[in-house]
Motif scaffolding. Structure first.
Motif, PDB file in Angstrom:
ATOM      1  N   VAL A  11      13.211   5.923   9.060  1.00  0.00           N
ATOM      2  CA  VAL A  11      13.419   4.478   9.213  1.00  0.00           C
ATOM      3  C   VAL A  11      12.497   3.718   8.270  1.00  0.00           C
ATOM      4  CG1 VAL A  11      13.269   2.524  10.809  1.00  0.00           C
ATOM      5  CG2 VAL A  11      14.193   4.703  11.596  1.00  0.00           C
ATOM      6  N   GLY A  12      11.248   4.154   8.160  1.00  0.00           N
ATOM      7  CA  GLY A  12      10.314   3.497   7.257  1.00  0.00           C
ATOM      8  C   GLY A  12      10.776   3.550   5.810  1.00  0.00           C
TER       9      GLY A  12
ATOM     10  N   ASP B 278       0.728  -0.625  15.077  1.00  0.00           N
ATOM     11  CA  ASP B 278       1.952  -1.354  15.408  1.00  0.00           C
ATOM     12  C   ASP B 278       3.176  -0.649  14.831  1.00  0.00           C
ATOM     13  OD1 ASP B 278       3.261  -3.433  16.641  1.00  0.00           O
ATOM     14  OD2 ASP B 278       3.066  -4.820  14.958  1.00  0.00           O
ATOM     15  N   LEU B 279       3.094  -0.254  13.567  1.00  0.00           N
ATOM     16  CA  LEU B 279       4.232   0.393  12.913  1.00  0.00           C
ATOM     17  C   LEU B 279       4.431   1.825  13.402  1.00  0.00           C
ATOM     18  CD1 LEU B 279       3.861  -0.969   9.267  1.00  0.00           C
ATOM     19  CD2 LEU B 279       5.271  -1.837  11.149  1.00  0.00           C
ATOM     20  N   LYS B 280       3.359   2.479  13.820  1.00  0.00           N
ATOM     21  CA  LYS B 280       3.513   3.808  14.438  1.00  0.00           C
ATOM     22  C   LYS B 280       4.287   3.675  15.746  1.00  0.00           C
ATOM     23  CE  LYS B 280      -0.412   6.563  12.768  1.00  0.00           C
ATOM     24  NZ  LYS B 280      -1.635   7.296  13.183  1.00  0.00           N
ATOM     25  N   HIS B 281       3.976   2.652  16.510  1.00  0.00           N
ATOM     26  CA  HIS B 281       4.637   2.439  17.794  1.00  0.00           C
ATOM     27  C   HIS B 281       6.146   2.284  17.625  1.00  0.00           C
ATOM     28  CE1 HIS B 281       5.390   0.931  21.843  1.00  0.00           C
ATOM     29  NE2 HIS B 281       6.014  -0.107  21.307  1.00  0.00           N
ATOM     30  N   TYR B 282       6.567   1.648  16.535  1.00  0.00           N
ATOM     31  CA  TYR B 282       7.996   1.421  16.301  1.00  0.00           C
ATOM     32  C   TYR B 282       8.642   2.525  15.459  1.00  0.00           C
ATOM     33  CZ  TYR B 282       7.947  -3.192  18.429  1.00  0.00           C
ATOM     34  OH  TYR B 282       7.864  -4.230  19.329  1.00  0.00           O
ATOM     35  N   GLY B 283       7.913   3.594  15.221  1.00  0.00           N
ATOM     36  CA  GLY B 283       8.498   4.738  14.523  1.00  0.00           C
ATOM     37  C   GLY B 283       8.695   4.530  13.043  1.00  0.00           C
TER      38      GLY B 283
ATOM     39  N   ILE C 285      13.607   1.014   5.501  1.00  0.00           N
ATOM     40  CA  ILE C 285      13.349  -0.409   5.738  1.00  0.00           C
ATOM     41  C   ILE C 285      12.394  -1.010   4.717  1.00  0.00           C
ATOM     42  CG2 ILE C 285      11.332  -0.291   7.273  1.00  0.00           C
ATOM     43  CD1 ILE C 285      14.503  -2.366   7.918  1.00  0.00           C
ATOM     44  N   PHE C 286      11.403  -0.261   4.233  1.00  0.00           N
ATOM     45  CA  PHE C 286      10.403  -0.855   3.352  1.00  0.00           C
ATOM     46  C   PHE C 286      10.969  -1.337   2.012  1.00  0.00           C
ATOM     47  CE2 PHE C 286       6.775   0.597   5.960  1.00  0.00           C
ATOM     48  CZ  PHE C 286       6.015  -0.563   5.898  1.00  0.00           C
ATOM     49  N   PRO C 287      11.962  -0.664   1.413  1.00  0.00           N
ATOM     50  CA  PRO C 287      12.526  -1.216   0.174  1.00  0.00           C
ATOM     51  C   PRO C 287      13.173  -2.589   0.345  1.00  0.00           C
ATOM     52  CG  PRO C 287      13.076   1.106   0.365  1.00  0.00           C
ATOM     53  CD  PRO C 287      12.473   0.688   1.682  1.00  0.00           C
TER      54      PRO C 287
ATOM     55  N   PHE D 184       0.804  -1.221   0.000  1.00  0.00           N
ATOM     56  CA  PHE D 184       0.000   0.000   0.000  1.00  0.00           C
ATOM     57  C   PHE D 184       0.837   1.273   0.000  1.00  0.00           C
ATOM     58  CE2 PHE D 184      -2.418  -3.348   2.177  1.00  0.00           C
ATOM     59  CZ  PHE D 184      -3.560  -3.380   1.386  1.00  0.00           C
ATOM     60  N   ILE D 185       2.152   1.128  -0.143  1.00  0.00           N
ATOM     61  CA  ILE D 185       3.053   2.275  -0.013  1.00  0.00           C
ATOM     62  C   ILE D 185       3.480   2.787  -1.382  1.00  0.00           C
ATOM     63  CG2 ILE D 185       5.301   3.024   0.846  1.00  0.00           C
ATOM     64  CD1 ILE D 185       4.958   0.957   3.083  1.00  0.00           C
ATOM     65  N   ILE D 186       3.323   4.082  -1.585  1.00  0.00           N
ATOM     66  CA  ILE D 186       3.713   4.709  -2.845  1.00  0.00           C
ATOM     67  C   ILE D 186       5.144   5.222  -2.743  1.00  0.00           C
ATOM     68  CG2 ILE D 186       3.333   6.709  -4.358  1.00  0.00           C
ATOM     69  CD1 ILE D 186       0.402   6.376  -4.030  1.00  0.00           C
ATOM     70  N   ALA D 187       5.961   4.783  -3.671  1.00  0.00           N
ATOM     71  CA  ALA D 187       7.334   5.270  -3.819  1.00  0.00           C
ATOM     72  C   ALA D 187       8.129   5.200  -2.521  1.00  0.00           C
ATOM     73  CB  ALA D 187       7.333   6.700  -4.353  1.00  0.00           C
ATOM     74  N   TYR D 188       7.828   4.210  -1.673  1.00  0.00           N
ATOM     75  CA  TYR D 188       8.503   4.079  -0.386  1.00  0.00           C
ATOM     76  C   TYR D 188       8.514   5.409   0.368  1.00  0.00           C
ATOM     77  CZ  TYR D 188      10.085  -0.221  -2.598  1.00  0.00           C
ATOM     78  OH  TYR D 188      10.129  -1.428  -3.249  1.00  0.00           O
ATOM     79  N   ASP D 189       7.380   6.109   0.272  1.00  0.00           N
ATOM     80  CA  ASP D 189       7.312   7.455   0.847  1.00  0.00           C
ATOM     81  C   ASP D 189       6.081   7.655   1.722  1.00  0.00           C
ATOM     82  OD1 ASP D 189       8.083  10.129   1.262  1.00  0.00           O
ATOM     83  OD2 ASP D 189       6.803  10.802  -0.379  1.00  0.00           O
ATOM     84  N   PHE D 190       4.918   7.157   1.290  1.00  0.00           N
ATOM     85  CA  PHE D 190       3.697   7.388   2.069  1.00  0.00           C
ATOM     86  C   PHE D 190       2.620   6.367   1.706  1.00  0.00           C
ATOM     87  CE2 PHE D 190       3.247   9.823  -1.828  1.00  0.00           C
ATOM     88  CZ  PHE D 190       1.936   9.594  -2.222  1.00  0.00           C
ATOM     89  N   ILE D 191       1.635   6.263   2.584  1.00  0.00           N
ATOM     90  CA  ILE D 191       0.481   5.386   2.379  1.00  0.00           C
ATOM     91  C   ILE D 191      -0.735   6.277   2.090  1.00  0.00           C
ATOM     92  CG2 ILE D 191      -1.022   3.649   3.413  1.00  0.00           C
ATOM     93  CD1 ILE D 191       1.332   2.943   5.276  1.00  0.00           C
TER      94      ILE D 191
END
Length: 329
Positions: free
Chosen positions: A269-270, A217-222, A273-275, A193-200
């Protein structure tokens, strides 16, 4: 120590570049993770220029010298008052087993990094060296990476850092250190669901679904920031490419100049890590994303295709199919 200890293979362009000195960061990583044991009395030399059987022979040489190391440790234990030989022997065996396990883990991470490098194109210009502090922190993570999943992930991290030193921050390394199965599952679930490893985008679709808990969950881990509204400007005379993982959506025939979207931005960090997360869109996810684009952008058509990423911000789009706006012929 096992005879078949994994080491970076000699196949592919990567090993040739390391041997020729074109990748100082890779040579440094190899030497530190499994090559530089001079302080333990090892007979190893710079592993960065070794290939295949040479590396295996040096591992066997290292193993042959282990008895001297164990004798030194036993003498040190005696100084500390450990007089029971059985206690000393158990302690030394545990220490030796731990050392071998850590060595195996680091070698497996290096092998995954080499595979990752060989799977991509050679680097244009020789990159600078990897920072010592970063490599020290990475070595700690690699030594403790006993699962295949973690070894593969760290291999990708190291390959990315070799290609572009500074690509992965200490914050990302710290996140990897606490990454468990639950968080890894949340990463994999959100990746499509992530566009260009930048935003949802299109965040309202997650309300009252299991995905909402993944987001928390992912908000909690920054990894994900709080929701914001982003305005995107378009040039009606040009096409606009949106990328989700390795799928591209080329939007054409745009008749508006601005679009407002509620989005969940990725943190630094997101974005790092997502790529690294393996991801492909299902047919249902692809069709859903096209429907959302048509619902938010006044466009005549959307081409769907593949994207070969050059880096996080650049790629090559190859169209495969095309959908017209509903109602258009």
């Amino acid at each position: 120590m096992p005879e078949n200890l994994p080491v970076p293979t000699s196949g592919g362009w990567f090993a040739e570049w390391v041997a020729s000195g074109k990748l100082p960061g890779a040579a440094k990583a190899i030497a530190q993770l499994i090559g530089d044991t001079a302080n333990a009395g090892s007979a190893w030399v710079n592993i960065a220029t070794a290939k295949g059987e040479q590396i295996q022979q040096r591992i066997r040489t290292e193993t042959a010298g282990s008895s001297a190391i164990m004798e030194a440790l036993a003498a040190e234990a005696a100084k500390l008052g450990a007089s029971d030989p059985a206690v000393v022997e158990v302690a030394l065996r545990q220490l030796g087993s731990s050392a071998v396990r850590k060595h195996l883990n680091k070698a497996s991470v290096l092998q995954n990094a080499a595979d990752e490098m060989n799977s991509g194109d050679p680097i244009g210009d020789a990159p600078p060296d990897i920072e010592d502090d970063w490599l020290n922190r990475f070595e700690d993570l690699a030594a403790g990476a006993s699962s295949e999943r973690m070894q593969k992930l760290l291999g990708r991290v190291l390959a990315g850092e070799i290609r572009k030193p500074g690509a992965f921050s200490f914050a990302t390394l710290n996140f990897v250190d606490v990454l468990d199965t639950q968080v890894a599952t949340s990463l994999s679930a959100m990746a499509p669901f992530i566009i260009a490893y930048d935003f949802i985008p299109f965040t309202s679709r997650f309300n009252f679904t299991d995905m909402f808990d993944r987001i928390l969950d992912l908000k909690h881990y920054g990894i994900i920031s709080d929701e914001i509204t982003r305005k995107t400007k378009f040039n009606p005379d040009k096409k606009q490419l949106f990328t989700v993982a390795r799928t591209g959506f080329m939007v054409g025939g745009i008749s508006e100049e601005e679009m407002s979207l509620d989005i969940l931005p990725l943190t630094r960090v997101g974005k790092e890590i997502f790529p690294l997360i393996e991801c492909s869109l299902s047919d249902d996810q692809t069709n859903e994303f096209v429907d959302h684009l048509f619902g938010h952008i006044k466009a005549e058509w959307i081409e769907i295709g593949t994207v070969k990423l050059i880096d996080r911000d650049n790629g090559i789009f190859t169209p495969v199919s095309r959908r017209n706006r509903p109602g258009n012929i």
